[in-house]
Design a protein around this motif. Structure first.
Motif, short mmCIF file in Angstrom:
data_model
loop_
_atom_site.label_atom_id
_atom_site.label_comp_id
_atom_site.label_asym_id
_atom_site.label_seq_id
_atom_site.Cartn_x
_atom_site.Cartn_y
_atom_site.Cartn_z
N MET A 125 -19.52 -49.45 3.14
CA MET A 125 -18.94 -48.77 3.92
C MET A 125 -18.26 -49.01 5.00
O MET A 125 -17.41 -48.92 6.00
CB MET A 125 -19.77 -47.42 4.15
CG MET A 125 -19.95 -46.34 3.37
SD MET A 125 -18.39 -45.73 2.83
CE MET A 125 -18.50 -46.12 1.44
N PHE A 129 -14.34 -49.45 6.30
CA PHE A 129 -14.07 -48.55 7.09
C PHE A 129 -13.78 -49.51 8.26
O PHE A 129 -13.09 -49.21 9.50
CB PHE A 129 -15.03 -47.24 7.92
CG PHE A 129 -15.42 -45.92 7.22
CD1 PHE A 129 -14.18 -44.77 7.16
CD2 PHE A 129 -16.58 -46.18 6.04
CE1 PHE A 129 -14.90 -43.73 6.92
CE2 PHE A 129 -16.59 -44.25 5.27
CZ PHE A 129 -15.66 -44.19 5.78
N GLN A 146 -15.19 -44.10 18.05
CA GLN A 146 -15.63 -44.56 17.45
C GLN A 146 -17.12 -44.22 16.63
O GLN A 146 -17.43 -44.35 15.49
CB GLN A 146 -16.35 -46.23 17.69
CG GLN A 146 -15.37 -46.56 18.19
CD GLN A 146 -15.71 -47.45 19.22
OE1 GLN A 146 -16.97 -47.85 19.91
NE2 GLN A 146 -15.41 -49.35 18.57
N LEU A 149 -16.02 -41.80 13.69
CA LEU A 149 -15.90 -42.69 12.54
C LEU A 149 -17.39 -42.76 11.53
O LEU A 149 -17.13 -43.73 10.90
CB LEU A 149 -15.22 -43.72 13.02
CG LEU A 149 -14.66 -45.19 11.66
CD1 LEU A 149 -13.09 -44.18 11.01
CD2 LEU A 149 -13.71 -45.87 12.66
N ALA A 153 -18.50 -42.25 8.21
CA ALA A 153 -18.93 -43.49 7.23
C ALA A 153 -20.58 -43.16 6.69
O ALA A 153 -20.68 -43.42 5.32
CB ALA A 153 -18.46 -44.26 8.24
N THR A 183 -8.13 -42.35 7.84
CA THR A 183 -9.17 -42.56 7.36
C THR A 183 -9.07 -41.50 6.30
O THR A 183 -9.88 -41.69 4.99
CB THR A 183 -10.35 -43.06 8.30
OG1 THR A 183 -9.65 -44.10 9.01
CG2 THR A 183 -11.39 -43.40 7.61
N ILE A 187 -9.08 -42.35 2.06
CA ILE A 187 -10.28 -41.69 1.37
C ILE A 187 -10.56 -40.48 0.71
O ILE A 187 -10.64 -41.07 -0.49
CB ILE A 187 -11.78 -40.57 2.32
CG1 ILE A 187 -12.50 -42.22 3.57
CG2 ILE A 187 -12.21 -40.20 1.53
CD1 ILE A 187 -12.92 -41.11 4.74
#
Length: 215
Positions: A125, A129, A146, A149, A153, A183, A187
């Protein structure tokens, strides 16, 4: 087989005569990217909370919710934790540890995975990421983008079949929001994870969607 099948779902909060959801029927196919939209107060968040027993609000409910062909209420908490990942609006309230690496590992530790499996999934991960540079940092030093994210993750480390997101970019600036939504597309495309997303930044996310559900 559908990931989720919802049949004639009706729900009302305690002491409320008006239904928050009324006779709703929906099927979610494996690998779909679905965007759920509609005006404030139409029941979007209420619907998503029905899709995981631990998050379901108290109230009067009728109808049927199936996950992989089984009644959702028959799945134990471990199975739901693994297979149904949830990311919510708040970037702060979902984080439970002090370091980035530990946050990635926390869900797997809680489910009792062995150390080699945890290390492998955390490394996968971190690479997927692109967060290796802040892998050992305290979470308090991260920006809002962050942190969200990292929340994503950490959920994906458990390899869920379905990812449910309730306005995950609402507290992010436009640049961080765009990165986050990109993102999600990655995924969906590369991991095949089914995504059900409430999002107000429709101009950015509609291009990714297989279907748009309007309430």
């Amino acid at each position: 087989m559908e990931v989720f099948t919802i049949r004639n779902l009706t729900f009302a909060y305690p002491e409320q005569e008006k239904h928050a959801l009324s006779d709703l029927t929906l099927s979610v196919q494996p690998g779909e990217f679905l965007v759920l939209c509609g005006p404030s107060g139409c029941g979007k968040s209420t619907l998503l909370r029905q899709l995981k027993t631990v998050l379901a609000p108290h109230g009067r409910r009728s109808g049927e919710i199936l996950f992989d062909g089984r009644n959702l209420d028959s799945l134990d908490q471990r199975e739901q934790a693994e297979k149904i990942g949830v990311v919510r609006q708040s970037t702060e309230n979902q984080i439970v540890t002090d370091k980035v690496w530990h946050e990635l590992a926390f869900g797997l530790e809680s489910l009792g995975y062995d150390t080699p499996t945890i290390r492998r999934r955390v490394a996968e991960m971190a690479s997927f990421f692109g967060i290796q540079e802040w892998f050992y940092r305290p979470v308090t030093e991260l920006s809002g983008g962050q942190k969200q994210l990292l929340n994503l993750a950490a959920v994906m480390a458990m390899q869920p079949d379905l990812l449910v997101l309730d306005e995950p970019t609402s507290q992010l600036d436009p640049l961080a929001a765009g990165d986050f939504l990109g993102t999600l597309r990655k995924i969906n495309a590369e991991l095949g994870t089914t995504i059900l997303l409430i999002e107000h930044r429709l101009e950015e996310v509609l291009a990714y969607a297989d279907r748009v559900l309007v309430m």
